[in-house]
Write an enzyme that holds these catalytic residues in place. Sequence first.
Site, PDB file in Angstrom:
ATOM      1  N   ASP A  45      50.821  41.150  36.309  1.00 30.12           N
ATOM      2  CA  ASP A  45      50.047  41.565  36.969  1.00 30.12           C
ATOM      3  C   ASP A  45      49.634  43.048  37.137  1.00 30.12           C
ATOM      4  OD1 ASP A  45      50.112  41.050  40.530  1.00 30.12           O
ATOM      5  OD2 ASP A  45      51.309  43.349  39.784  1.00 30.12           O
ATOM      6  N   TYR A  50      46.473  50.968  39.307  1.00 28.95           N
ATOM      7  CA  TYR A  50      47.148  50.855  38.429  1.00 28.95           C
ATOM      8  C   TYR A  50      46.466  51.821  37.399  1.00 28.95           C
ATOM      9  CZ  TYR A  50      50.177  47.558  40.070  1.00 28.95           C
ATOM     10  OH  TYR A  50      51.105  46.047  41.177  1.00 28.95           O
ATOM     11  N   LYS A  80      44.660  43.148  41.765  1.00 29.68           N
ATOM     12  CA  LYS A  80      44.447  43.857  43.370  1.00 29.68           C
ATOM     13  C   LYS A  80      43.212  44.479  43.316  1.00 29.68           C
ATOM     14  CE  LYS A  80      49.028  43.301  42.444  1.00 29.68           C
ATOM     15  NZ  LYS A  80      49.402  43.914  41.210  1.00 29.68           N
ATOM     16  N   HIS A 114      45.311  44.315  48.457  1.00 25.48           N
ATOM     17  CA  HIS A 114      46.181  45.414  47.588  1.00 25.48           C
ATOM     18  C   HIS A 114      47.760  45.750  48.578  1.00 25.48           C
ATOM     19  CE1 HIS A 114      48.285  48.047  43.992  1.00 25.48           C
ATOM     20  NE2 HIS A 114      49.194  47.315  44.740  1.00 25.48           N
TER      21      HIS A 114
END
Length: 283
Positions: A45, A50, A80, A114
């Site tokens: 994930d 990120y 996401k 998200h």
Amino acid sequence: MSYRLIKLNSGNTIPSIGLGCYNIPTAQTSNIVYEALKEGYRHFDTAVLYGNEEEVIEGISSYLHDHPEVKRSEIFYTTKLWNSQLGKSATEKAIDTMMSQIGDLQYIDMLLIHSPLPGQKRRLESWGVMQDAVAQGKIKNIGVSNYGQHHIEELLNWPHLKIPPAVNQIEISPWCMRQELAQWCLKKNIHVEAYAPLTHGSKLEDSSPEYQKIMQKYDKSAAQILIKWSLTKGYIPLPKTKTPSRLKANLAMNDFELTPEEVEIIDQPDAYEPTDWECTDAP
């Protein structure tokens, strides 16, 4: 197999535990993902936010190259859309970028919105684009993250809905249980992915004597008990670690079962201590 496969409302399956890749430094990400695959992980994930999507992809691709006996279809890759990528044209552009990065993975297993923060118009526009991407074979499943019940109802009631969300990924731990929202999602056949199931480490050291007894009974760490708690509730936990030695332990869940009484001891229904952002209540 150290995980089980859960059937989503799309008809596809998802491994019951995933490796959360938030806050893993990019220099380490590819190696951590590769080591996780060696230990048996098949679910990863990440997110645009990120900043390590390409490194996650690189780790998976390297492993598949080195282990031809493992099929691409056995691995589940989630990413996401960030808030700035919501809205029709922004989501179209974002998916094009994602597909240019995906390389020999060929497709995205799950794409999530998200957060609901960009507002109704952009949320729904993006969902329309995501549905089209599924029809085009770029993405296998679509879902949401940090959505409250009203956000999901808005989507389920949208006249242009063709594909309901497969999951809602929300922060869940005994200190942020979200029982009402989680149970509502499960009743709607929307699976619940639990991020920060280990409270970003904030609760691992201060467990109660009763909790310590449960750890001793099963010879498991506090982290392992928390992951099992999520699984027992029917959630899909996404524990994160930057430490290769902990990868194996976080996946070792098949040799014990918590009793209902033990689950009740671990539950903290009166606590509300999210360790991350809270936007399930956004308009």
